[in-house]
Write an enzyme that holds these catalytic residues in place. Structure first.
Site, PDB file in Angstrom:
ATOM      1  CE  LYS A 129       2.364  -2.374  -4.354  1.00  0.00           C
ATOM      2  NZ  LYS A 129       2.141  -1.977  -2.937  1.00  0.00           N
ATOM      3  N   GLY A 141      -4.518  -4.179  -3.831  1.00  0.00           N
ATOM      4  CA  GLY A 141      -5.501  -3.146  -4.138  1.00  0.00           C
ATOM      5  C   GLY A 141      -4.718  -1.901  -4.509  1.00  0.00           C
ATOM      6  CG  HIS A 142      -1.967  -1.898  -7.026  1.00  0.00           C
ATOM      7  ND1 HIS A 142      -1.038  -2.428  -7.886  1.00  0.00           N
ATOM      8  CD2 HIS A 142      -1.693  -2.455  -5.807  1.00  0.00           C
ATOM      9  CE1 HIS A 142      -0.262  -3.283  -7.230  1.00  0.00           C
ATOM     10  NE2 HIS A 142      -0.640  -3.318  -5.973  1.00  0.00           N
ATOM     11  CD  GLN A 154       0.826  -8.809  -2.652  1.00  0.00           C
ATOM     12  OE1 GLN A 154       1.457  -9.466  -3.443  1.00  0.00           O
ATOM     13  NE2 GLN A 154      -0.416  -8.447  -2.908  1.00  0.00           N
ATOM     14  CG  ASP A 161      -1.904  -1.164   1.194  1.00  0.00           C
ATOM     15  OD1 ASP A 161      -2.235  -1.641   0.096  1.00  0.00           O
ATOM     16  OD2 ASP A 161      -2.297  -1.621   2.281  1.00  0.00           O
TER      17      ASP A 161
HETATM   18  P1  GDP Z   1      -0.757   0.405  -3.564  1.00  0.00           P
HETATM   19  O1  GDP Z   1      -1.377  -0.874  -3.113  1.00  0.00           O
HETATM   20  O2  GDP Z   1       0.707   0.449  -3.330  1.00  0.00           O
HETATM   21  O3  GDP Z   1      -1.113   0.764  -4.971  1.00  0.00           O
HETATM   22  O4  GDP Z   1      -1.379   1.540  -2.632  1.00  0.00           O
HETATM   23  P2  GDP Z   1      -2.937   1.691  -2.201  1.00  0.00           P
HETATM   24  O5  GDP Z   1      -3.705   2.173  -3.367  1.00  0.00           O
HETATM   25  O6  GDP Z   1      -3.426   0.450  -1.543  1.00  0.00           O
HETATM   26  O7  GDP Z   1      -2.824   2.750  -1.042  1.00  0.00           O
HETATM   27  C1  GDP Z   1      -2.298   4.005  -1.268  1.00  0.00           C
HETATM   28  C2  GDP Z   1      -3.378   5.047  -0.919  1.00  0.00           C
HETATM   29  O8  GDP Z   1      -2.789   6.298  -0.807  1.00  0.00           O
HETATM   30  C3  GDP Z   1      -4.427   5.172  -2.008  1.00  0.00           C
HETATM   31  O9  GDP Z   1      -5.666   5.510  -1.421  1.00  0.00           O
HETATM   32  C4  GDP Z   1      -3.893   6.329  -2.836  1.00  0.00           C
HETATM   33  O10 GDP Z   1      -4.916   7.013  -3.528  1.00  0.00           O
HETATM   34  C5  GDP Z   1      -3.316   7.199  -1.785  1.00  0.00           C
HETATM   35  N1  GDP Z   1      -2.149   8.016  -2.192  1.00  0.00           N
HETATM   36  C6  GDP Z   1      -1.132   7.674  -3.022  1.00  0.00           C
HETATM   37  N2  GDP Z   1      -0.196   8.647  -3.032  1.00  0.00           N
HETATM   38  C7  GDP Z   1      -0.625   9.606  -2.184  1.00  0.00           C
HETATM   39  C8  GDP Z   1      -0.075  10.842  -1.726  1.00  0.00           C
HETATM   40  O11 GDP Z   1       1.013  11.257  -2.095  1.00  0.00           O
HETATM   41  N3  GDP Z   1      -0.813  11.540  -0.815  1.00  0.00           N
HETATM   42  C9  GDP Z   1      -2.019  11.116  -0.357  1.00  0.00           C
HETATM   43  N4  GDP Z   1      -2.661  11.867   0.522  1.00  0.00           N
HETATM   44  N5  GDP Z   1      -2.556   9.952  -0.757  1.00  0.00           N
HETATM   45  C10 GDP Z   1      -1.865   9.208  -1.647  1.00  0.00           C
HETATM   46  P1  IMO Z   2      -0.865  -4.115  -2.285  1.00  0.00           P
HETATM   47  O1  IMO Z   2      -0.416  -4.636  -3.619  1.00  0.00           O
HETATM   48  C1  IMO Z   2      -0.912  -4.570   2.028  1.00  0.00           C
HETATM   49  C2  IMO Z   2      -0.948  -8.654   3.601  1.00  0.00           C
HETATM   50  C3  IMO Z   2      -2.213  -9.112   4.306  1.00  0.00           C
HETATM   51  C4  IMO Z   2      -1.630 -10.135   5.267  1.00  0.00           C
HETATM   52  C5  IMO Z   2      -0.495 -10.756   4.470  1.00  0.00           C
HETATM   53  C6  IMO Z   2      -0.889 -12.053   3.768  1.00  0.00           C
HETATM   54  O2  IMO Z   2      -2.162  -3.408  -2.337  1.00  0.00           O
HETATM   55  O3  IMO Z   2       0.217  -3.325  -1.637  1.00  0.00           O
HETATM   56  P2  IMO Z   2      -2.432 -12.733   1.742  1.00  0.00           P
HETATM   57  O4  IMO Z   2      -3.810 -12.274   1.327  1.00  0.00           O
HETATM   58  O5  IMO Z   2      -1.397 -12.468   0.727  1.00  0.00           O
HETATM   59  O6  IMO Z   2      -2.436 -14.147   2.223  1.00  0.00           O
HETATM   60  O7  IMO Z   2      -2.079 -11.858   3.033  1.00  0.00           O
HETATM   61  O8  IMO Z   2      -0.131  -9.799   3.480  1.00  0.00           O
HETATM   62  N1  IMO Z   2      -1.185  -8.127   2.239  1.00  0.00           N
HETATM   63  C7  IMO Z   2      -1.119  -6.841   1.905  1.00  0.00           C
HETATM   64  N2  IMO Z   2      -0.939  -5.744   2.669  1.00  0.00           N
HETATM   65  N3  IMO Z   2      -1.015  -4.441   0.686  1.00  0.00           N
HETATM   66  C8  IMO Z   2      -1.172  -5.525  -0.093  1.00  0.00           C
HETATM   67  O9  IMO Z   2      -1.152  -5.443  -1.435  1.00  0.00           O
HETATM   68  C9  IMO Z   2      -1.277  -6.793   0.519  1.00  0.00           C
HETATM   69  N4  IMO Z   2      -1.448  -8.046   0.055  1.00  0.00           N
HETATM   70  C10 IMO Z   2      -1.370  -8.860   1.117  1.00  0.00           C
HETATM   71  O10 IMO Z   2      -2.847  -8.054   4.958  1.00  0.00           O
HETATM   72  O11 IMO Z   2      -1.042  -9.455   6.355  1.00  0.00           O
HETATM   73 MG    MG Z   3      -2.894  -1.556  -1.842  1.00  0.00          MG
END
Ligand code: GDP
Ligand code: IMO
Ligand code: MG
Length: 421
Positions: free
Chosen positions: A17, A41-42, A223, A14
């Site tokens: 990416k 979840g991107h 991840q 998270d």
């Molecule tokens: P990912 O899994 O690495 O793609 O990241 P996620 O989407 O799960 O979580 C990142 C969260 O931070 C999302 O809700 C993005 O919209 C938000 N986000 C990304 N970059 C920024 C930033 O620079 N500032 C803020 N406030 N939110 C951001």
């Molecule tokens: P993105 O790509 C954050 C965590 C889960 C759990 C562990 C194992 O959005 O960054 P799994 O479902 O793979 O068996 O879970 O890894 N986890 C993540 N945490 N971002 C993710 O993906 C994750 N994918 C798995 O919360 O601790």
């Molecule tokens: Mg994510």
């Protein structure tokens, strides 16, 4: 001959990416996911809209780019079909923009049930899995029992499915876990049917031909490095290699064909699910990070655990990935802090440690260095020179510690809220 550039997370996922891949996509012809599955979840924000991608690469919204789901990915046809339908509803022709590796493995409905059964059996020591069936699907892959995308086209696909399902039902009985997968199974076969609209490819051949023809490729990780099955905080990890090495096995490219490695980190740190997190904050500051940073999972909605940036862990991840450029995300979340802390070392059982230890556990006490906060809104900054001095000091310290430049800074979720140096 071109090389594959890589975007991957350096923390526990998270990091942002999805946003970064979406921002960088105009520089690349092809975007390829190399591991993970719908546990990811991107999030992408543009034009006032938000999209969350789970299996589809984050280049899908840009005209002119091809997207590949690589062999290292595990696919749940139900989740993928839903995701595709949502993207199509926004007017994108996904079929013409995405290809799927024949070698990618399928997550069966019973894999999800096994995930749930395993977590329930673990009780207090549960991993906090997203329960998408990731672990059981990768277990069947390495156990040599899995079903692959290419199998969908075989005449005996359904028989193979049933044989594997029977095995799973037997395992579920061992867990004494009651489950009825009939409804999900129906959706699953409908999802499989809809995947047939896509070209199933030998993605390793395709990717290497692209490189030969000077086509540019960006590999998108899921991840984060500290969730890597080998080097993460085992057993509280995911079941794939999230590190750069995963690009080689998950797309079929040689190590010598890896180019830039962009390592993404948040200006602080989060984790969702169980497991060690040395700089976790249990106080009001942690709660502030969660609220201001909107730290709730994009896949499960779970509140994310929050804490200060951990340079010991970050340096470990930089080393393991061979990071050539750092990308700092969510810098704006630290706008209102008088003091910002960064862990620069650990004390483990009273001894000073400057590396990420095998026994990463509750016994780690972080050693912090304090920085003066910038205490102003940086969301509208678009040029590095405009940042307040305190912010520049923070970035310079991270660069010096990691020995890698911070090449991109993000100050908000939108595409536009990005500073490329
Ligand atoms: P990912 O899994 O690495 O793609 O990241 P996620 O989407 O799960 O979580 C990142 C969260 O931070 C999302 O809700 C993005 O919209 C938000 N986000 C990304 N970059 C920024 C930033 O620079 N500032 C803020 N406030 N939110 C951001
Ligand atoms: P993105 O790509 C954050 C965590 C889960 C759990 C562990 C194992 O959005 O960054 P799994 O479902 O793979 O068996 O879970 O890894 N986890 C993540 N945490 N971002 C993710 O993906 C994750 N994918 C798995 O919360 O601790
Ligand atoms: Mg994510």
């Amino acid at each position: 001959m071109k090389k594959v550039d890589v975007v991957l997370g350096l923390q526990w996922g998270d990091e942002g990416k999805g946003k970064v891949v979406d921002v960088l996509t105009p520089n690349y012809d092809v975007i390829a996911r190399f591991q993970g599955g719908p546990n990811a979840g991107h999030s992408l924000h543009f034009g006032g809209e938000k999209f969350v991608l789970h299996t589809v690469p984050s280049g899908i919204f840009r005209d002119g780019s091809m997207n590949i789901i690589g062999n290292g990915v595990v696919i749940d046809p139900v989740i993928l079909a839903e995701e595709i339908a949502q993207i199509e509803a926004s007017g994108v022709d996904v079929v013409s923009r995405m290809k799927i590796s024949k070698r990618a493995h399928l997550i069966l409905p019973t894999h999800r049930a096994l995930d749930a059964a395993s977590e329930a059996a673990k009780g207090k020591t549960k991993i906090g899995s997203t329960l998408k069936g990731i672990g059981p699907a990768y277990m069947d892959k390495t156990g040599r029992n899995g079903l692959r995308v290419g199998d969908i086209l075989l005449p005996d696909f359904e028989a193979r499915y049933n044989a594997l399902k029977e095995k799973h039902l037997f395992q579920l009985r061992q867990y004494d876990y009651q489950v009825d997968v009939t409804a999900y199974e129906k959706e699953w076969f409908a999802g499989v049917e809809s995947l047939k609209r896509f070209e199933f490819v030998d993605s390793e051949i395709l990717v290497n031909n692209y490189l030969k023809n000077d086509t540019t490729i960006l590999a998108e990780g899921a991840q984060g490095s500290l969730l890597d099955v080998d080097f993460g905080t085992y057993p509280f990890v995911t079941s794939s290699n999230t590190l750069c090495a995963g690009v080689c096995t998950g797309l079929g490219v040689a190590p010598t064909r890896i180019g830039e490695v962009y390592g993404i980190f948040k200006a602080y740190c989060t984790r969702v699910g169980s497991g060690p997190f040395p700089t976790e904050l249990f106080d009001a500051t942690g709660e502030t990070l969660r609220q201001v940073g909107n730290e709730f999972g994009a896949t499960t909605g779970r509140p994310r655990r929050c804490g200060w940036l951990d340079l010991v862990a970050l340096k470990y991840a930089v080393m393991m990935n061979g990071v050539t450029g750092l990308i700092m995300m969510k810098s704006d979340i630290l706008n209102d802090f008088d003091t910002i802390k960064v862990a620069v070392g650990y004390e483990v059982n009273g001894e000073k440690v400057d590396y990420f230890p095998y026994e990463a556990d509750d016994n780690i006490v972080p050693v912090y260095r304090e920085f003066e906060g910038w205490n102003c809104d940086i969301c509208n900054v678009r040029d590095f020179d405009q940042f307040p001095q305190q912010f520049k000091d923070y970035v310079a310290f991270i660069e010096a510690e990691c020995g890698v430049p911070v090449k991109i800074i993000s100050v908000g979720p939108d595409r536009e809220e990005t500073i490329v140096r």
